[in-house]
Design a protein around this motif. Structure first.
Motif, mmCIF file in Angstrom:
data_model
loop_
_atom_site.group_PDB
_atom_site.id
_atom_site.type_symbol
_atom_site.label_atom_id
_atom_site.label_comp_id
_atom_site.label_asym_id
_atom_site.label_seq_id
_atom_site.Cartn_x
_atom_site.Cartn_y
_atom_site.Cartn_z
ATOM 1 N N ALA A 53 40.926 66.088 -2.847
ATOM 2 C CA ALA A 53 41.904 66.214 -3.945
ATOM 3 C C ALA A 53 41.675 66.281 -5.460
ATOM 4 O O ALA A 53 41.519 67.194 -6.232
ATOM 5 C CB ALA A 53 43.087 65.216 -4.000
ATOM 6 N N GLN A 54 40.480 65.397 -5.575
ATOM 7 C CA GLN A 54 39.574 65.628 -6.716
ATOM 8 C C GLN A 54 38.691 66.728 -6.876
ATOM 9 O O GLN A 54 38.787 67.208 -8.178
ATOM 10 C CB GLN A 54 38.818 64.167 -6.846
ATOM 11 N N ARG A 55 38.320 67.257 -5.843
ATOM 12 C CA ARG A 55 37.387 68.509 -5.879
ATOM 13 C C ARG A 55 38.317 69.487 -6.156
ATOM 14 O O ARG A 55 37.800 70.610 -7.053
ATOM 15 C CB ARG A 55 36.608 68.611 -4.773
ATOM 16 N N LYS A 56 39.474 69.804 -5.625
ATOM 17 C CA LYS A 56 40.546 70.952 -5.671
ATOM 18 C C LYS A 56 41.403 70.759 -6.691
ATOM 19 O O LYS A 56 41.975 71.853 -7.098
ATOM 20 C CB LYS A 56 41.212 71.114 -4.149
ATOM 21 N N GLY A 57 41.662 69.747 -7.320
ATOM 22 C CA GLY A 57 42.333 69.605 -8.296
ATOM 23 C C GLY A 57 43.887 69.557 -8.285
ATOM 24 O O GLY A 57 44.667 69.962 -8.907
ATOM 25 N N PHE A 58 44.115 68.731 -7.001
ATOM 26 C CA PHE A 58 45.801 68.503 -6.945
ATOM 27 C C PHE A 58 45.890 67.284 -6.595
ATOM 28 O O PHE A 58 45.008 66.353 -6.532
ATOM 29 C CB PHE A 58 45.993 69.492 -5.187
ATOM 30 N N ASP A 59 47.272 66.904 -6.230
ATOM 31 C CA ASP A 59 47.868 65.467 -6.424
ATOM 32 C C ASP A 59 47.660 65.029 -4.908
ATOM 33 O O ASP A 59 48.351 65.437 -4.250
ATOM 34 C CB ASP A 59 48.989 65.441 -7.267
ATOM 35 N N ALA A 60 46.798 63.927 -4.656
ATOM 36 C CA ALA A 60 46.700 63.367 -3.096
ATOM 37 C C ALA A 60 48.134 62.686 -2.792
ATOM 38 O O ALA A 60 48.275 62.946 -1.638
ATOM 39 C CB ALA A 60 45.656 62.388 -3.257
ATOM 40 N N GLU A 61 48.788 62.104 -3.678
ATOM 41 C CA GLU A 61 50.002 61.690 -3.413
ATOM 42 C C GLU A 61 51.002 62.506 -3.015
ATOM 43 O O GLU A 61 51.851 62.446 -2.316
ATOM 44 C CB GLU A 61 50.531 60.611 -4.624
ATOM 45 N N VAL A 62 51.047 63.714 -3.783
ATOM 46 C CA VAL A 62 51.858 64.916 -3.328
ATOM 47 C C VAL A 62 51.723 65.343 -1.865
ATOM 48 O O VAL A 62 52.689 65.651 -1.105
ATOM 49 C CB VAL A 62 51.902 65.862 -4.282
ATOM 50 N N VAL A 63 50.400 65.435 -1.628
ATOM 51 C CA VAL A 63 49.974 65.831 -0.170
ATOM 52 C C VAL A 63 50.530 64.705 0.693
ATOM 53 O O VAL A 63 51.128 65.294 1.720
ATOM 54 C CB VAL A 63 48.629 66.450 -0.171
ATOM 55 N N ALA A 64 50.314 63.636 0.533
ATOM 56 C CA ALA A 64 50.500 62.661 1.194
ATOM 57 C C ALA A 64 52.106 62.370 1.665
ATOM 58 O O ALA A 64 52.437 62.086 2.736
ATOM 59 C CB ALA A 64 50.337 61.210 0.680
ATOM 60 N N ARG A 65 53.005 62.613 0.595
ATOM 61 C CA ARG A 65 54.662 62.625 0.996
ATOM 62 C C ARG A 65 54.758 63.741 1.739
ATOM 63 O O ARG A 65 55.558 63.649 2.596
ATOM 64 C CB ARG A 65 55.126 62.831 -0.431
ATOM 65 N N GLU A 66 53.960 64.791 1.450
ATOM 66 C CA GLU A 66 54.519 66.106 2.435
ATOM 67 C C GLU A 66 54.138 65.767 4.060
ATOM 68 O O GLU A 66 54.808 66.102 4.738
ATOM 69 C CB GLU A 66 53.757 67.397 2.037
ATOM 70 N N LEU A 67 53.180 65.077 4.053
ATOM 71 C CA LEU A 67 52.619 64.803 5.355
ATOM 72 C C LEU A 67 53.606 63.802 6.077
ATOM 73 O O LEU A 67 53.966 63.853 7.146
ATOM 74 C CB LEU A 67 51.112 63.895 5.376
ATOM 75 N N CYS A 68 54.230 62.883 5.092
ATOM 76 C CA CYS A 68 55.034 61.719 5.730
ATOM 77 C C CYS A 68 56.208 62.358 5.995
ATOM 78 O O CYS A 68 57.063 61.830 6.724
ATOM 79 C CB CYS A 68 55.308 60.619 4.960
ATOM 80 N N ASP A 69 56.613 63.793 5.364
ATOM 81 C CA ASP A 69 57.747 64.324 5.679
ATOM 82 C C ASP A 69 57.997 65.088 6.900
ATOM 83 O O ASP A 69 58.970 65.597 7.301
ATOM 84 C CB ASP A 69 58.151 65.216 4.278
#
Length: 221
Positions: free
Chosen positions: A41-57
């Protein structure tokens, strides 16, 4: 659930459908499987928490993976969840790819060469898995049972890791042939099933390789 610190490969193994999320965020999950979600996420510039929520969904998961300290159970999981699944699904996907290439040969986006790529993957993967089933895994079980030293497994494991790298290249080839499983407009059900099934194969193979490279093999190295 804190997912940011977990490796991409671990997340793929734990959350069926995770690669759909990672593709959406342009994460090269095959090359990044040993990196944490936070690192990527840091390298690509996205929010890791957003991705984490999508995985949980996602509708399936998280799965409970076996404890690697129970080597018998861990190996049994790999054999049933991945080895047999790869063999069954590849056989069907090869037939489906041949059908799509034959029927839609005049379509500009038809995945020419996909059936050959799947057939080559099936042959290489079957030979690789046979080595694990007949030599490596029985040796691991025996060592855990009698407490013998694992140094004699260093070279066989090294060879398996090198073959895993080859499988990674084969995955990139499938992604290129299918434009990362992007379906053209208005295609038939067979074409849709082919891309859906091949995408699942890739997800399973990435998870399979991760569990061996990052979890099982280090226990014997």
């Amino acid at each position: 659930m804190d997912l940011a610190g977990r490796k991409i490969g671990d997340l793929i193994a734990s959350f069926p459908g995770a690669t759909l999320v990672f593709r959406r965020h342009k994460v090269g999950f095959c090359c990044s499987s040993s990196k944490s979600l936070a690192e990527v996420a840091q390298r690509k510039g996205f929010d890791a928490e957003v991705v984490a929520r999508e995985l949980c969904d996602l509708p399936k998961g998280p799965l409970t993976l076996p404890d690697v300290n129970d080597v018998d159970a861990f190996i049994d999981y790999i054999l049933t969840r991945y080895h047999q699944t790869h063999r069954d699904e590849l056989a069907e996907l090869i037939l489906l790819a041949r059908k799509v290439e034959a029927v839609h040969g005049d379509h500009p986006d038809v995945p020419v060469g996909l059936s050959d790529a799947l057939f080559e993957m099936a042959e290489q993967l079957d030979a690789h898995m046979a080595k694990e089933e007949m030599v490596l895994f029985p040796a691991m079980r025996k060592m855990c049972e009698d407490g013998s030293i694992a140094v004699q497994l260093v070279m066989p494991i090294h060879c398996m890791r090198e073959e895993h790298d080859d499988h990674g290249e084969a995955i990139h080839r499938l992604q290129k042939l299918t434009n990362h499983f992007t379906l053209p407009d208005g295609v038939c059900g067979s074409w849709r099933a082919l891309y859906s099934g091949t995408a699942k194969l890739v997800e399973d193979l990435v998870a399979h390789i991760h569990l061996e490279n990052e979890v099982l093999f280090p226990r014997f190295e």
